[in-house]
Structure formats: C-alpha cells, structure tokens
Design a protein around this motif. Structure first.
Motif, short mmCIF file in Angstrom:
data_model
loop_
_atom_site.label_atom_id
_atom_site.label_comp_id
_atom_site.label_asym_id
_atom_site.label_seq_id
_atom_site.Cartn_x
_atom_site.Cartn_y
_atom_site.Cartn_z
N LEU A 243 0.83 -1.20 0.00
CA LEU A 243 0.00 0.00 0.00
C LEU A 243 0.87 1.25 0.00
O LEU A 243 0.60 2.21 -0.74
CB LEU A 243 -0.92 -0.02 1.22
CG LEU A 243 -1.82 1.21 1.44
CD1 LEU A 243 -2.79 1.38 0.28
CD2 LEU A 243 -2.57 1.08 2.76
N GLN A 244 1.91 1.25 0.82
CA GLN A 244 2.81 2.40 0.88
C GLN A 244 3.44 2.66 -0.50
O GLN A 244 3.51 3.81 -0.95
CB GLN A 244 3.93 2.15 1.89
CG GLN A 244 3.55 2.42 3.33
CD GLN A 244 4.74 2.26 4.25
OE1 GLN A 244 5.34 1.19 4.33
NE2 GLN A 244 5.09 3.31 4.95
N ALA A 245 3.90 1.59 -1.15
CA ALA A 245 4.54 1.76 -2.45
C ALA A 245 3.53 2.20 -3.51
O ALA A 245 3.83 3.07 -4.34
CB ALA A 245 5.21 0.44 -2.86
N ASP A 246 2.32 1.62 -3.46
CA ASP A 246 1.31 1.94 -4.47
C ASP A 246 0.83 3.37 -4.36
O ASP A 246 0.62 4.06 -5.36
CB ASP A 246 0.14 0.96 -4.33
CG ASP A 246 -0.86 1.08 -5.47
OD1 ASP A 246 -0.45 1.46 -6.60
OD2 ASP A 246 -2.05 0.80 -5.24
N TRP A 247 0.66 3.86 -3.14
CA TRP A 247 0.14 5.21 -2.92
C TRP A 247 1.23 6.21 -2.54
O TRP A 247 0.94 7.34 -2.16
CB TRP A 247 -0.94 5.18 -1.83
CG TRP A 247 -2.25 4.61 -2.31
CD1 TRP A 247 -2.55 4.18 -3.58
CD2 TRP A 247 -3.43 4.39 -1.53
NE1 TRP A 247 -3.84 3.73 -3.63
CE2 TRP A 247 -4.42 3.85 -2.39
CE3 TRP A 247 -3.77 4.61 -0.20
CZ2 TRP A 247 -5.69 3.51 -1.98
CZ3 TRP A 247 -5.04 4.27 0.23
CH2 TRP A 247 -6.00 3.73 -0.65
N HIS A 248 2.49 5.77 -2.61
CA HIS A 248 3.64 6.65 -2.36
C HIS A 248 3.54 7.30 -0.97
O HIS A 248 3.63 8.53 -0.82
CB HIS A 248 3.74 7.73 -3.44
CG HIS A 248 3.72 7.19 -4.83
ND1 HIS A 248 4.75 6.43 -5.35
CD2 HIS A 248 2.76 7.25 -5.80
CE1 HIS A 248 4.44 6.05 -6.59
NE2 HIS A 248 3.25 6.54 -6.89
#
Length: 474
Positions: A41-46
């Motif tokens: 989630l962190q990577a997908d939503w930066h």
C-alpha cells in the motif's frame, strides 16, 4: 414443529463452541492483515514518507473498535448475542470489500481508507465484546477457563491466517496484492455468518426475555442431564436478579468509591498496560521493522509475520496447559520482566557494539512475542473477568475494554511517527520501560485471583479500601 425440533437437536456442542468462538478469527485476521498489506500500500500510494497517514490507516480499525465494543454490548442486551454477531459479520464483509476496492485518488484515497477501516473497526470491536460474552453464557462453569483459552487461540489463529494469506499473495502486482489481502477478510466473515445462522441464542438472554422453554431447549444441546439444566436455569435467574439489583444501586462514581477503587484500578490498569507495552507495534509493523534494521524491502520480509503467528498460536496452547498451575501475578510479572528486557537489551547492545548484527533485534522481538503469548495476552482478560465484583462488573469491564482499545489505537498510530524521528532501538527501549512499569504495577496494585472466589476477591478490595482510609498518607 417436531421436524424443526429434531433439526435443532442435531446442533452439537462442538459446532456451537466452534462457531461461537469463530468471531475471534475475524478479530485476529484484521489485526494481522495490514502487516503484509502495508508495504504494498505504501509503495502503491507513495506513502513512504507519510508516517502520520500510515499510522492512521493502520490504527483506524482500533479507533472504530473503541466504540464498536461499547455499542455492541448495549445492543446485544436488547437484540441478543446471536443477532449482533450476525450483524457484525455483515458489517465486516461489507467494509472488508470496500477496503479492497479503495479508489486511487491521490491523498484523498488514504482518507477514504481510514474512514472505511474505522467503520470496519465497529465490527472488530463488536466481535471482541460479543464472542467472549456468548461463549461464557454457553459454556458450563467447569469449562469456561479452557474455552477462554479457545477464544485466544482463535484470535491468534486468525492473525496467523492473515500472515499466511499475505505471504501467498506477495508476488502479485503491488496494487492487486494489498487489495486482495484486505478484501479477502470478507471470506471468514461469510463463514461466520453462515455458521451463526444455525447457532441458538444464549440461554441467559432468552431467560431475560422471559422465554424459559427455549432457554431450556438450548441448554439441552450442551448439557448432559435434566438436573444439570434445572440447576443452571435457577443459577442464571438468581444471577440476573442480583445484577438488576446491582445496576439499580450503582453509577459510574461507584467505581471509584473506597470499596471498589483498588480493584477497578487493578483491572483497568492491567488492560491498559497490555497494549501500551507495545505488542501491536510488532504485529502491525514487523516487515517495516526488519526493513529499517536490515535495509531489505519490507515486501520481501513477509515470512517473519508467519514466524510471529506460529509463536502466538503455540503460546496460546501453552497458556491452556499452564493456566491453572501458576498464580496470575507470577505469570504476569515473569512475562512482563522478560518482555521488558527483550525491548531494552537491543538498545543496550547497540550502544555498546554499534556494529551489532541488525537481525539481533528480530531475535529479541521473537522472545518478546513468545512470553507475551502465554502471559499478558490471555491473562489480561482472565483477570478482568475475575477481579470486578458483581455490583460494578458491567461498567468496570467496559472501562477496561475501552482503555485496552485506546492503547491499541495509540500504539498503532504513534509507532511509525516515533520511528521516523528516532532510532527504533530507542523506541523499543521506551516500550521496554513501560513493560517494567507494568511489572511494578502488578506487584503493588493487583491482587491474586487464582483459586479465590469472587466474594474473596471483593473482600480484598474492601479491606484495601479500609487500610487506605485509616492510613491516608499511604
């Protein structure tokens, strides 16, 4: 009518206890699932540098649970345990799916997910309150200790299940991985809903509503002989009468009167310390903890949550074996001391040896989880169930549960913020100090409850109040 009665008669006690406690699976699954979903989630939503948003997304479920437990307790007295468990399963299904289909709208999507997870938390909090209540009202007195352990085993099994699901989905494209992890929580919720459809209502609720015939029928599913059923019906009636009288004579201020203050502080304090000791920092953030310690991507460290989950399940089984062999205070103090040292020693070693192997902290975290799993995790709720006198039990138990959820929410919220501003060894050392303070609290403020009747425990509180009154400087 006879056909229906025969169909109902086929409900076995094993079926009732299994699905009666299955809500613990949901509770545990949603505690654990964000552990694996968060790195994707962190990577997908930066969100790598948005510590406060990460904290809110993770802890939103616990924030909702603060209110869900209190609300479910009141509504279940009106509509019944069974109906409220069914309603919780529906809420869980709906908001699990809505979590998985979160729209990608930049920063606004994070706020959407926070709100959805808060609403999901209503169902999680409800499950945490309803399942133990239903199980305690269905189980025979001699089996309540073991069935309390069964509920804890279900919770940690739900956590382990979520860790395994996270691991199996980790090789999907990042956007799909976290969405499926969150959305699949609807599956155990559906299983719970279908199972509870066949469950009977609790006999205690039925008696409160004046349906003694149905209460007797339900007890016939899970008790061996008519004499035992008659005795339990009479006991339930007497307890219900005493509780009605107690509720008419007590208010919130009664909790802090001289007679009850000692026991209320003890029970609520233990419930609060259980969370402020930092266990959920490990359960929610272990892949990110390892990433910060080793530099390896968090998404590649999803085997470690499974290790933690296995330790938790084994620990819950160890607790069921030793529960009645050692005093509550002894287990809490030994467990808290080892947990505190497990958090403090990595900071000391790192200070003395700056080139310490970064995986050392993970080894100590495993030791922490092992001792937490068979001491503070299950014993908190055993003690809370034993320590409050009948006159204040409802209000005091609700207060203890609220403080526990508040602690869970705050730890989930502030841990990523703390680790963004200081070394994580220092953060864990702070939690370690809280563990040691918890040991001192148990030693000085908590009475022993194992082997004592509720009347004897209440007398300890009364006597303690008299001592304080006669020695106000103490």
């Amino acid at each position: 009518m006879n056909v229906m009665a025969k169909a109902e008669k086929k409900i076995s006690s094993a079926f009732i206890y299994f699905f009666g406690s299955f809500g613990g699976i949901l509770f545990g699954y949603d505690i654990g699932v964000m552990t694996g979903a968060l790195p994707f989630l962190q990577a997908d939503w930066h969100l790598e540098n948005a510590a406060s948003l990460v904290g809110w997304i993770t802890s939103a479920v616990m924030f909702g649970a603060i209110f869900g437990g209190a609300l479910a307790g009141q509504l279940s007295d009106k509509f019944g345990r069974r109906k409220m468990i069914l309603m919780s399963a529906i809420v869980f299904m709906v908001f699990s799916v809505l979590s998985g289909v979160s729209p990608d709208m930049g920063e606004a999507s994070a706020y959407y997910l926070i709100i959805v997870r808060m609403l999901l938390g209503l169902a999680v909090g409800a499950a945490s309150a309803l399942v133990p209540a239903y199980m305690s009202e269905m189980a025979p007195a001699k089996a309540r200790g073991r069935l309390s352990g069964l509920n804890q085993t279900m919770i940690v099994s739900g956590m382990l299940l979520s860790y395994v699901v996270d691991f199996l989905l980790k090789d999907l494209p990042g956007e799909w991985a976290w969405r499926l992890m969150l959305g699949l929580a609807a599956v155990p919720a559906l299983i719970l809903f279908l199972g509870v459809l066949r469950l009977p209502e609790s006999p205690r609720f039925l008696l409160r509503k004046g349906d003694e015939a149905q209460a007797r029928k339900v007890l016939s599913y899970i008790r061996k002989n008519p004499a035992e059923i008659d005795q339990e019906l009479a006991s339930i009636k007497e307890t219900a009468k005493e509780e009605r009288q107690a509720n008419q004579k007590t208010s919130w201020s009664t909790l802090f009167s001289g007679k009850y203050r000692y026991l209320v502080i003890a029970g609520v304090g233990v419930a609060a310390f259980q969370q402020f000791q930092g266990a959920n920092a490990i359960f929610y953030y272990i892949p990110l903890i390892i990433q910060k310690a080793t530099g390896q991507a968090a998404s590649s460290n999803l085997m470690w949550p499974i290790v933690q989950g296995v330790i938790l399940v084994v620990g819950s089984l160890v607790y069921m074996w030793i529960a009645d062999k050692f005093n509550r205070r002894t287990l809490l103090m030994v467990g808290g001391a080892v947990m505190g040292l497990s958090f403090i020693l990595p900071a000391v070693i790192n200070w003395m040896m700056p080139n310490m192997n970064p995986m050392t902290i993970v080894v100590f975290l495993c030791i922490y989880v092992a001792f937490y799993s068979f001491t503070w995790a299950p014993l908190t709720w055993v003690l809370v169930g034993e320590i409050f006198p009948l006159a204040i039990r409802g209000r005091a138990s609700g207060l203890a549960s609220s403080f526990n959820w508040i602690g869970s929410w705050l730890v989930g919220l502030i841990f990523p913020i703390m680790t963004a501003s200081m070394p994580q060894e220092a953060v864990f050392a702070i939690f370690g100090i809280i563990c040691i303070l918890g040991v001192l609290f148990v030693k000085t403020c908590v009475p022993e409850t194992r082997g004592h009747t509720l009347e004897e425990i209440e007398e300890q509180g009364t006597n303690h109040g008299r001592v304080k009154a006669s020695n106000p400087e103490n």
